[in-house]
Scaffold this motif. Sequence first.
Motif, PDB file in Angstrom:
ATOM      1  N   GLN A   1       0.816  -1.213   0.000  1.00 54.70           N
ATOM      2  CA  GLN A   1       0.000   0.000   0.000  1.00 54.70           C
ATOM      3  C   GLN A   1       0.846   1.257   0.000  1.00 54.70           C
ATOM      4  O   GLN A   1       0.442   2.299  -0.513  1.00 54.70           O
ATOM      5  N   THR A   2       2.059   1.175   0.568  1.00 54.24           N
ATOM      6  CA  THR A   2       2.923   2.356   0.651  1.00 54.24           C
ATOM      7  C   THR A   2       4.013   2.374  -0.413  1.00 54.24           C
ATOM      8  O   THR A   2       4.942   3.183  -0.318  1.00 54.24           O
ATOM      9  N   HIS A   3       3.935   1.501  -1.420  1.00 54.23           N
ATOM     10  CA  HIS A   3       5.008   1.403  -2.416  1.00 54.23           C
ATOM     11  C   HIS A   3       5.192   2.710  -3.190  1.00 54.23           C
ATOM     12  O   HIS A   3       6.319   3.188  -3.378  1.00 54.23           O
ATOM     13  N   PHE A   4       4.102   3.296  -3.654  1.00 55.28           N
ATOM     14  CA  PHE A   4       4.199   4.488  -4.496  1.00 55.28           C
ATOM     15  C   PHE A   4       4.197   5.777  -3.669  1.00 55.28           C
ATOM     16  O   PHE A   4       4.850   6.754  -4.024  1.00 55.28           O
ATOM     17  N   ASP A   5       3.426   5.787  -2.591  1.00 54.27           N
ATOM     18  CA  ASP A   5       3.315   6.980  -1.758  1.00 54.27           C
ATOM     19  C   ASP A   5       3.073   6.537  -0.316  1.00 54.27           C
ATOM     20  O   ASP A   5       2.191   5.719  -0.065  1.00 54.27           O
ATOM     21  N   GLN A   6       3.817   7.108   0.590  1.00 55.52           N
ATOM     22  CA  GLN A   6       3.741   6.694   1.988  1.00 55.52           C
ATOM     23  C   GLN A   6       2.432   7.122   2.644  1.00 55.52           C
ATOM     24  O   GLN A   6       1.971   6.491   3.604  1.00 55.52           O
ATOM     25  N   TYR A   7       1.825   8.192   2.147  1.00 58.89           N
ATOM     26  CA  TYR A   7       0.722   8.787   2.884  1.00 58.89           C
ATOM     27  C   TYR A   7      -0.591   8.867   2.108  1.00 58.89           C
ATOM     28  O   TYR A   7      -1.591   9.325   2.658  1.00 58.89           O
ATOM     29  N   SER A   8      -0.619   8.473   0.890  1.00 57.51           N
ATOM     30  CA  SER A   8      -1.869   8.547   0.131  1.00 57.51           C
ATOM     31  C   SER A   8      -1.833   7.549  -1.016  1.00 57.51           C
ATOM     32  O   SER A   8      -0.762   7.074  -1.391  1.00 57.51           O
ATOM     33  N   PRO A   9      -2.975   7.234  -1.580  1.00 57.37           N
ATOM     34  CA  PRO A   9      -2.998   6.349  -2.749  1.00 57.37           C
ATOM     35  C   PRO A   9      -2.245   6.982  -3.914  1.00 57.37           C
ATOM     36  O   PRO A   9      -2.019   8.192  -3.950  1.00 57.37           O
ATOM     37  N   PRO A  10      -1.851   6.182  -4.886  1.00 57.37           N
ATOM     38  CA  PRO A  10      -1.028   6.681  -5.998  1.00 57.37           C
ATOM     39  C   PRO A  10      -1.803   7.548  -6.972  1.00 57.37           C
ATOM     40  O   PRO A  10      -3.034   7.536  -7.026  1.00 57.37           O
ATOM     41  N   ASP A  11      -1.017   8.293  -7.759  1.00 59.48           N
ATOM     42  CA  ASP A  11      -1.573   9.153  -8.823  1.00 59.48           C
ATOM     43  C   ASP A  11      -1.078   8.603 -10.161  1.00 59.48           C
ATOM     44  O   ASP A  11      -0.048   9.044 -10.687  1.00 59.48           O
ATOM     45  N   PHE A  12      -1.803   7.664 -10.732  1.00 58.78           N
ATOM     46  CA  PHE A  12      -1.341   6.967 -11.929  1.00 58.78           C
ATOM     47  C   PHE A  12      -1.653   7.749 -13.203  1.00 58.78           C
ATOM     48  O   PHE A  12      -2.696   8.403 -13.324  1.00 58.78           O
ATOM     49  N   TYR A  13      -0.738   7.625 -14.176  1.00 54.54           N
ATOM     50  CA  TYR A  13      -1.022   8.049 -15.543  1.00 54.54           C
ATOM     51  C   TYR A  13      -0.433   7.016 -16.498  1.00 54.54           C
ATOM     52  O   TYR A  13       0.436   6.220 -16.114  1.00 54.54           O
ATOM     53  N   ALA A  14      -0.913   7.018 -17.725  1.00 50.45           N
ATOM     54  CA  ALA A  14      -0.445   6.061 -18.737  1.00 50.45           C
ATOM     55  C   ALA A  14       0.232   6.808 -19.875  1.00 50.45           C
ATOM     56  O   ALA A  14      -0.161   7.925 -20.225  1.00 50.45           O
ATOM     57  N   ARG A  15       1.267   6.157 -20.415  1.00 49.08           N
ATOM     58  CA  ARG A  15       1.933   6.655 -21.621  1.00 49.08           C
ATOM     59  C   ARG A  15       1.675   5.654 -22.738  1.00 49.08           C
ATOM     60  O   ARG A  15       1.839   4.446 -22.562  1.00 49.08           O
ATOM     61  N   VAL A  16       1.269   6.155 -23.888  1.00 50.40           N
ATOM     62  CA  VAL A  16       0.938   5.298 -25.030  1.00 50.40           C
ATOM     63  C   VAL A  16       1.583   5.891 -26.268  1.00 50.40           C
ATOM     64  O   VAL A  16       1.555   7.119 -26.469  1.00 50.40           O
ATOM     65  N   GLY A  17       2.178   5.049 -27.101  1.00 49.66           N
ATOM     66  CA  GLY A  17       2.809   5.576 -28.302  1.00 49.66           C
ATOM     67  C   GLY A  17       3.253   4.494 -29.253  1.00 49.66           C
ATOM     68  O   GLY A  17       2.967   3.305 -29.055  1.00 49.66           O
ATOM     69  N   ILE A  18       3.958   4.904 -30.278  1.00 54.19           N
ATOM     70  CA  ILE A  18       4.425   4.013 -31.335  1.00 54.19           C
ATOM     71  C   ILE A  18       5.938   4.051 -31.404  1.00 54.19           C
ATOM     72  O   ILE A  18       6.554   5.114 -31.364  1.00 54.19           O
ATOM     73  N   ALA A  19       6.551   2.877 -31.504  1.00 55.92           N
ATOM     74  CA  ALA A  19       7.957   2.754 -31.859  1.00 55.92           C
ATOM     75  C   ALA A  19       8.007   2.181 -33.268  1.00 55.92           C
ATOM     76  O   ALA A  19       7.310   1.206 -33.569  1.00 55.92           O
ATOM     77  N   GLY A  20       8.816   2.788 -34.110  1.00 59.42           N
ATOM     78  CA  GLY A  20       8.888   2.334 -35.492  1.00 59.42           C
ATOM     79  C   GLY A  20       9.849   3.200 -36.274  1.00 59.42           C
ATOM     80  O   GLY A  20      10.852   3.672 -35.742  1.00 59.42           O
ATOM     81  N   VAL A  21       9.545   3.411 -37.541  1.00 55.25           N
ATOM     82  CA  VAL A  21      10.366   4.320 -38.335  1.00 55.25           C
ATOM     83  C   VAL A  21      10.187   5.727 -37.766  1.00 55.25           C
ATOM     84  O   VAL A  21       9.205   6.004 -37.067  1.00 55.25           O
TER      85      VAL A  21
END
Length: 607
Positions: free
Chosen positions: A496-516
């Motif tokens: 429960q404390t892995h990301f933040d000791q005092y509150s729930p985490p603030d997640f975001y996602a990164r999405v993209g393309i690898a290619g040419v």
Amino acid sequence: MGTYKCCLIFKRRFRWTDAPPPDDVRALFDEHSGGAATMGADGLRRYLESTGGDPDAADADAEGEADRLLDQIRLQGHQQRAGPRLPRLGRGQLLGLDDFHRFLFSADLNPPLRRPQVHHDMSQPISHYYVYTGHNSYLTGNQLSSDCSDVPIIKALQRGVRVIELDMWPNSAKDDISILHGRTLTTPVSLLKCLRSIKEYAFVASPYPVIITLEDHLTPELQDKVAKMVLEVFGDILYYPQEEHPKELPSPEFLKGRVLLSTKPPKEYLEAKDGGAVKDGDAEQNPGKGTDDDAAWGTEVPDFKTEIQSAKEEDASEHRRDDDEDDDDEDEQKMQQHLAPQYKHLITIRAGKPKGGTTSDALKCDPNKVRRLSLSEQQLAKAVVNHGTEIVRFTQRNLLRIYPKGTRVTSSNYNPFIGWVHGAQMVAFNMQGYGRALWLMHGFYKANGGCGYVKKPDFLMQSEPEVFDPKKPQPVKKTLKVKVYMGDGWRMDFKQTHFDQYSPPDFYARVGIAGVPADSVMKKTKAVEDNWVPVWGEEFSFGLTVPELALLRVEAHEYDMSEKDDFAGQTVLPVSELQPGIRAVALFDRKGNKFPNVKLLMRFEFV
């Protein structure tokens, strides 16, 4: 008298709450349930067929199959929520909206890629395929001081790697063969142990051929010993050609269950009886140079232009010896009298280049034989500037192997696309490291059932009306739309404390393309504050000029205002294998190991 201030820190505890099904899931459920509150087996079957899923999941025993799926879905729901166990459902039970949502959010029942099976034509010569290739496969860590072992070889084969590299040196007594990284502090492992492990694990992940590339620093007597050892260990599964110079390499289908050797005659033992040769442009050439920026997991993979410019700058300041595989035919002919005849006979894929010292000479095609050419990542970056189409033409019949430059002492890797877009079959990577470049390699070879052989796009094999030119701008062929609905599973896989000791985490996602370069881009969602089950509901669009080679990159992070954002999972998926529709996407840790529960709910749509 001074005043004292007392600061009290309270540890905040937040209970997580389930997120409701997204509106798109509700609409999908209404469509296939006919507006009813429950969905029967027929509706489930129609949904699976409409999204390219497995219609067998609702076959002649459709109601029973729906019950089986529902039971698995509810069992997973119970395990994730630690709530009261739901009763086992009887035959003929219907699906509710929450059940349907759990089905869609199951990475096991509703994965993003097509079923894991070989579906490419495997009957063409090996030169028509990208081959999952390792570099210095025996190293457990860095290139200078780590142990040499058969363990990383075993791990690579279990992942599906099909090309294993071994560096052969005389042992201290000069009477046996050791595997180690020459002129470094790496501790040796015996060749025999490596060969036995290759035989044992060669086909646990794929039935298609394993190629052993040998860096040879041996005397003729020890070469003869290698030949006897290889024949003794592999026996009938060792393939070698009857003719000395075949005009075409066999196909992966023909070579199923076989092991092949690839090398060229050595020269180092003539120059110095006690060895000490420089090989492959690796770390021993310049061990004090330092490490690359992308040695750390968090750095983005360099693009083509950056790598090409870097290669030019390094070439101007460094004068490295040529790769030992890049001798011309004249040198090779001088060596034939020293090469153990039986050893030479066992080499299926011969390495070397034609007489002459220019890049054009190295890329000349001989209609009477095929061969393997090795280039460092720097040599490739320089060569593509003026010889891009020559490289593509060369790789239509011959094999091109690319290996990491010597300054990658931490076992980091490079951008693989510069090799792939020019048709290079063996883009060799340090599999024992980690980082975004290696994530791309893992993702690329999820294609074609994860068998380690991926057929090259047709445009790279065409010579008429002209050979493909990677430098020419290409039009957008298709557009991929990606919607990121929500994420879940961190509350089961992390403290429960892995990301933040005092509150729930603030997640975001990164999405993209690898290619040419024209296709490569990364975008991100907003950060959802204080929630273990973030709901984003954001859509992104990606125009693809070379969709055949494109990879979808997905990452999750936890936003930290005062420090570096925390890593929360990643995966890379071949765009060509994506199943349209709403899918559950499992995430992996930095080293490519799958998290038990962390996943995202996403939708893929091709326009």
